[in-house]
Enzyme design. Sequence first.
Site, PDB file in Angstrom:
ATOM      1  N   ARG A  98       6.809  -1.100 -17.221  1.00  0.00           N
ATOM      2  CA  ARG A  98       5.737  -2.059 -16.949  1.00  0.00           C
ATOM      3  C   ARG A  98       4.555  -1.390 -16.221  1.00  0.00           C
ATOM      4  O   ARG A  98       3.392  -1.706 -16.462  1.00  0.00           O
ATOM      5  CB  ARG A  98       6.334  -3.194 -16.114  1.00  0.00           C
ATOM      6  CG  ARG A  98       5.371  -3.997 -15.330  1.00  0.00           C
ATOM      7  CD  ARG A  98       5.053  -5.318 -15.984  1.00  0.00           C
ATOM      8  NE  ARG A  98       3.975  -5.978 -15.271  1.00  0.00           N
ATOM      9  CZ  ARG A  98       3.420  -7.097 -15.642  1.00  0.00           C
ATOM     10  NH1 ARG A  98       3.821  -7.713 -16.723  1.00  0.00           N
ATOM     11  NH2 ARG A  98       2.445  -7.626 -14.954  1.00  0.00           N
ATOM     12  N   CYS A 122      11.553  -8.218 -18.937  1.00  0.00           N
ATOM     13  CA  CYS A 122      11.780  -7.694 -17.596  1.00  0.00           C
ATOM     14  C   CYS A 122      12.845  -8.516 -16.908  1.00  0.00           C
ATOM     15  O   CYS A 122      12.822  -9.735 -16.958  1.00  0.00           O
ATOM     16  CB  CYS A 122      10.488  -7.763 -16.808  1.00  0.00           C
ATOM     17  SG  CYS A 122      10.722  -7.149 -15.166  1.00  0.00           S
ATOM     18  N   ARG A 127       6.659 -11.867 -15.405  1.00  0.00           N
ATOM     19  CA  ARG A 127       5.631 -10.841 -15.251  1.00  0.00           C
ATOM     20  C   ARG A 127       4.573 -10.882 -16.364  1.00  0.00           C
ATOM     21  O   ARG A 127       4.479  -9.978 -17.204  1.00  0.00           O
ATOM     22  CB  ARG A 127       6.281  -9.461 -15.110  1.00  0.00           C
ATOM     23  CG  ARG A 127       7.259  -9.435 -13.959  1.00  0.00           C
ATOM     24  CD  ARG A 127       7.884  -8.100 -13.759  1.00  0.00           C
ATOM     25  NE  ARG A 127       7.123  -7.244 -12.872  1.00  0.00           N
ATOM     26  CZ  ARG A 127       7.434  -5.982 -12.621  1.00  0.00           C
ATOM     27  NH1 ARG A 127       8.456  -5.436 -13.195  1.00  0.00           N
ATOM     28  NH2 ARG A 127       6.706  -5.266 -11.792  1.00  0.00           N
ATOM     29  N   PRO A 128       3.762 -11.903 -16.346  1.00  0.00           N
ATOM     30  CA  PRO A 128       2.737 -12.052 -17.392  1.00  0.00           C
ATOM     31  C   PRO A 128       1.604 -11.034 -17.263  1.00  0.00           C
ATOM     32  O   PRO A 128       1.519 -10.309 -16.276  1.00  0.00           O
ATOM     33  CB  PRO A 128       2.196 -13.463 -17.133  1.00  0.00           C
ATOM     34  CG  PRO A 128       2.454 -13.726 -15.687  1.00  0.00           C
ATOM     35  CD  PRO A 128       3.693 -12.959 -15.334  1.00  0.00           C
ATOM     36  N   ASP A 130      -1.713 -12.162 -17.931  1.00  0.00           N
ATOM     37  CA  ASP A 130      -2.943 -12.972 -17.996  1.00  0.00           C
ATOM     38  C   ASP A 130      -4.068 -12.454 -17.094  1.00  0.00           C
ATOM     39  O   ASP A 130      -5.243 -12.475 -17.479  1.00  0.00           O
ATOM     40  CB  ASP A 130      -2.628 -14.444 -17.692  1.00  0.00           C
ATOM     41  CG  ASP A 130      -1.925 -14.632 -16.357  1.00  0.00           C
ATOM     42  OD1 ASP A 130      -1.256 -13.685 -15.900  1.00  0.00           O
ATOM     43  OD2 ASP A 130      -2.041 -15.723 -15.760  1.00  0.00           O
ATOM     44  N   LEU A 131      -3.721 -11.975 -15.923  1.00  0.00           N
ATOM     45  CA  LEU A 131      -4.777 -11.509 -15.009  1.00  0.00           C
ATOM     46  C   LEU A 131      -5.442 -10.232 -15.521  1.00  0.00           C
ATOM     47  O   LEU A 131      -6.614  -9.983 -15.251  1.00  0.00           O
ATOM     48  CB  LEU A 131      -4.205 -11.267 -13.604  1.00  0.00           C
ATOM     49  CG  LEU A 131      -3.746 -12.522 -12.856  1.00  0.00           C
ATOM     50  CD1 LEU A 131      -3.053 -12.151 -11.547  1.00  0.00           C
ATOM     51  CD2 LEU A 131      -4.938 -13.417 -12.559  1.00  0.00           C
ATOM     52  N   ILE A 335       8.249 -13.948  -4.877  1.00  0.00           N
ATOM     53  CA  ILE A 335       7.371 -13.251  -5.840  1.00  0.00           C
ATOM     54  C   ILE A 335       7.915 -13.308  -7.270  1.00  0.00           C
ATOM     55  O   ILE A 335       7.187 -13.626  -8.198  1.00  0.00           O
ATOM     56  CB  ILE A 335       7.151 -11.770  -5.428  1.00  0.00           C
ATOM     57  CG1 ILE A 335       6.933 -11.616  -3.923  1.00  0.00           C
ATOM     58  CG2 ILE A 335       6.080 -11.099  -6.282  1.00  0.00           C
ATOM     59  CD1 ILE A 335       5.541 -11.655  -3.396  1.00  0.00           C
ATOM     60  N   ARG A 407      15.245   5.867 -11.999  1.00  0.00           N
ATOM     61  CA  ARG A 407      13.821   5.598 -12.219  1.00  0.00           C
ATOM     62  C   ARG A 407      13.030   5.725 -10.919  1.00  0.00           C
ATOM     63  O   ARG A 407      11.830   5.995 -10.963  1.00  0.00           O
ATOM     64  CB  ARG A 407      13.633   4.176 -12.768  1.00  0.00           C
ATOM     65  CG  ARG A 407      14.059   4.015 -14.201  1.00  0.00           C
ATOM     66  CD  ARG A 407      13.739   2.617 -14.690  1.00  0.00           C
ATOM     67  NE  ARG A 407      12.416   2.230 -14.209  1.00  0.00           N
ATOM     68  CZ  ARG A 407      12.032   0.984 -13.972  1.00  0.00           C
ATOM     69  NH1 ARG A 407      12.851  -0.007 -14.163  1.00  0.00           N
ATOM     70  NH2 ARG A 407      10.815   0.728 -13.548  1.00  0.00           N
TER      71      ARG A 407
HETATM   72  N1  EPU Z   1       1.113 -11.870 -12.062  1.00  0.00           N
HETATM   73  C1  EPU Z   1       0.466 -12.796 -12.836  1.00  0.00           C
HETATM   74  N2  EPU Z   1      -0.338 -12.344 -13.843  1.00  0.00           N
HETATM   75  C2  EPU Z   1      -0.522 -11.042 -14.107  1.00  0.00           C
HETATM   76  C3  EPU Z   1       0.135 -10.087 -13.300  1.00  0.00           C
HETATM   77  C4  EPU Z   1       0.958 -10.535 -12.276  1.00  0.00           C
HETATM   78  O1  EPU Z   1       0.619 -13.996 -12.632  1.00  0.00           O
HETATM   79  O2  EPU Z   1      -1.278 -10.729 -15.037  1.00  0.00           O
HETATM   80  C5  EPU Z   1       2.009 -12.342 -10.977  1.00  0.00           C
HETATM   81  C6  EPU Z   1       3.458 -11.912 -11.166  1.00  0.00           C
HETATM   82  O3  EPU Z   1       4.117 -12.712 -12.105  1.00  0.00           O
HETATM   83  C7  EPU Z   1       4.010 -12.061  -9.757  1.00  0.00           C
HETATM   84  C8  EPU Z   1       2.799 -11.738  -8.880  1.00  0.00           C
HETATM   85  O4  EPU Z   1       1.666 -11.743  -9.748  1.00  0.00           O
HETATM   86  O5  EPU Z   1       4.401 -13.366  -9.520  1.00  0.00           O
HETATM   87  C9  EPU Z   1       2.866 -10.456  -8.162  1.00  0.00           C
HETATM   88  O6  EPU Z   1       3.343  -9.431  -9.013  1.00  0.00           O
HETATM   89  P1  EPU Z   1       2.572  -8.053  -9.091  1.00  0.00           P
HETATM   90  O7  EPU Z   1       1.636  -8.113 -10.266  1.00  0.00           O
HETATM   91  O8  EPU Z   1       2.007  -7.717  -7.756  1.00  0.00           O
HETATM   92  O9  EPU Z   1       3.691  -7.074  -9.421  1.00  0.00           O
HETATM   93  P2  EPU Z   1       3.406  -5.728 -10.105  1.00  0.00           P
HETATM   94  O10 EPU Z   1       2.048  -5.254  -9.744  1.00  0.00           O
HETATM   95  O11 EPU Z   1       3.771  -5.821 -11.538  1.00  0.00           O
HETATM   96  C10 EPU Z   1       4.194  -4.108  -8.181  1.00  0.00           C
HETATM   97  C11 EPU Z   1       5.259  -3.073  -8.049  1.00  0.00           C
HETATM   98  C12 EPU Z   1       6.615  -3.772  -7.999  1.00  0.00           C
HETATM   99  C13 EPU Z   1       6.641  -4.706  -6.805  1.00  0.00           C
HETATM  100  C14 EPU Z   1       5.471  -5.696  -6.909  1.00  0.00           C
HETATM  101  C15 EPU Z   1       5.334  -6.601  -5.716  1.00  0.00           C
HETATM  102  C16 EPU Z   1       4.348  -1.176  -9.205  1.00  0.00           C
HETATM  103  C17 EPU Z   1       4.414  -0.273 -10.372  1.00  0.00           C
HETATM  104  N3  EPU Z   1       5.218  -2.180  -9.186  1.00  0.00           N
HETATM  105  O12 EPU Z   1       4.470  -4.792  -9.404  1.00  0.00           O
HETATM  106  O13 EPU Z   1       7.589  -2.760  -7.829  1.00  0.00           O
HETATM  107  O14 EPU Z   1       7.847  -5.413  -6.779  1.00  0.00           O
HETATM  108  O15 EPU Z   1       4.226  -4.978  -7.058  1.00  0.00           O
HETATM  109  O16 EPU Z   1       5.146  -5.859  -4.560  1.00  0.00           O
HETATM  110  O17 EPU Z   1       3.559  -0.970  -8.296  1.00  0.00           O
HETATM  111  C18 EPU Z   1       9.638  -1.663  -8.195  1.00  0.00           C
HETATM  112  O18 EPU Z   1       9.100  -0.642  -7.757  1.00  0.00           O
HETATM  113  O19 EPU Z   1      10.875  -1.770  -8.387  1.00  0.00           O
HETATM  114  C19 EPU Z   1       8.799  -2.820  -8.486  1.00  0.00           C
HETATM  115  C20 EPU Z   1       9.197  -3.823  -9.271  1.00  0.00           C
END
Ligand code: EPU
Length: 437
Positions: A98, A122, A127-128, A130-131, A335, A407
């Site tokens: 991702r 996932c 984990r959409p 849309d943003l 989250i 990973r």
């Molecule tokens: N979200 C949306 N729309 C989007 C993107 C995200 O609604 O387009 C929502 C998600 O569904 C969630 C919220 O935003 O409810 C926050 O998720 P976020 O996007 O912050 O997660 P991420 O950026 O995909 C990163 C880390 C994750 C960590 C989260 C939260 C990376 C590569 N991944 O994920 O790490 O859990 O932030 O801190 O930086 C891991 O390392 O095992 C891992 C999953």
Amino acid sequence: MSNTLVIKGFGGERKLSGTVKVTGAKNAALKAIAATVLFRDTVTLTNIPEISDVLRMFDLLKDMSASVVNTKKGTYTVTIPTRGFATELTPGIAKRMRASVVLTGPVLARYGKVSFPHPGGCVIGARPLDLFVDGFEKMGAKVVMSDTGYVVEAKGGLKGAEFFLKNQSVTVTETFMMAAVLAKGTTTIKNAAMEPEIVDLAQFLNKCGAKISGAGSPTITIKGGKLLTGKGHPYKTMPDRIEAGSFLVLGALAARELHITNCNPVHLESPIETLRSAGVPIEVKKSEIIVRASSHLKAVDIKTHEYPGFPTDLQAPMTVFLTQAEGESKVFETIFEGRLNYTESLAAMGASITMMDPHRVLVRGKSELRGRKLTSPDLRAGLAFVIAAVVAKGESVIHNVDTTIDRGYEDIENRLRAIGVDIERAETVPEVTPSIA
Ligand code: EPU
């Protein structure tokens, strides 16, 4: 290398001691690797953890024709060619990781086009994207979605924009912070995520010529400009706060005294305060945390939150901790909705855990855990299983290590063995061709 770890538990005895050194942060390194697309010359990246997600991110860049050279352990140089860089993220790799989505920002900003597959299913939640789509469109790009994935085009280049993120997303903030570095005009990201990895990335980009202000606060402003230069500005990956926090939990449950070095305790204020309130003696130095045995661990409620709150990536190790604390604790995962499923396996080990709804469990401690065969749903739960296995009585066998623990955690068995964990990677069993009856 085999996919299975075998751990002999200590049945609650505190036998670990010594020093464990924290590696560079996965979630910082992956973004710095993606950021190399914003550079006109060679970039040197140091303190890069030797984990499979990092290797996959380098593979994606190599497939696009970047030159990646591993000059010594943890140090890589990356050069993006002046011509012929492909703008498609190889679906076979991108689907499995991702985090690869952060590459879309720099590639689109530099080349005016990027295509990528739908991210694979996932296990921690929906984990959409849309943003990401909203942000690309606000910056003037056209997004076409098909059965196979997305094609995003910004013919005249990206334009600065102002947007408010409905969720404080880490990778969305990073993707648009990087894209905005090469956009025309100024970009403002409101309700931005504030994780330390975002600050680390902004500081690196600023040293190399970017104009980013406000990283670490909810409003980030980026003035667009030219390609960056890596000359004289090697990047050093910040310490992995999630790895440090996981070792802290392991130490709190199974060590007489454990020194966790090469870390930044400031990034772990919430987990440290939570563990202290549960009765764990913790000493904090500038880049070291010392955790000592406690005679009594007490229940404490946790609620995951965006930084500086309690990190969702430490929720699983902390839940293992709570199985060993006296009393009833509530765990509220705010989250991701699928990130408590691993608790079924803890219950099978003997923990008393009741799932209230997909976001909440109730843990009643203290329970005696027993070794089991375990298959982890994701890398963070994988390390939580390692901790549970060390605390448990008897032997545990953890499967699927290549798609989970490997990973995100470098050389885990040797580093844990050095502090006293009885852990081995099982011998690879040669595959037997099944006979056809
Ligand atoms: N979200 C949306 N729309 C989007 C993107 C995200 O609604 O387009 C929502 C998600 O569904 C969630 C919220 O935003 O409810 C926050 O998720 P976020 O996007 O912050 O997660 P991420 O950026 O995909 C990163 C880390 C994750 C960590 C989260 C939260 C990376 C590569 N991944 O994920 O790490 O859990 O932030 O801190 O930086 C891991 O390392 O095992 C891992 C999953």
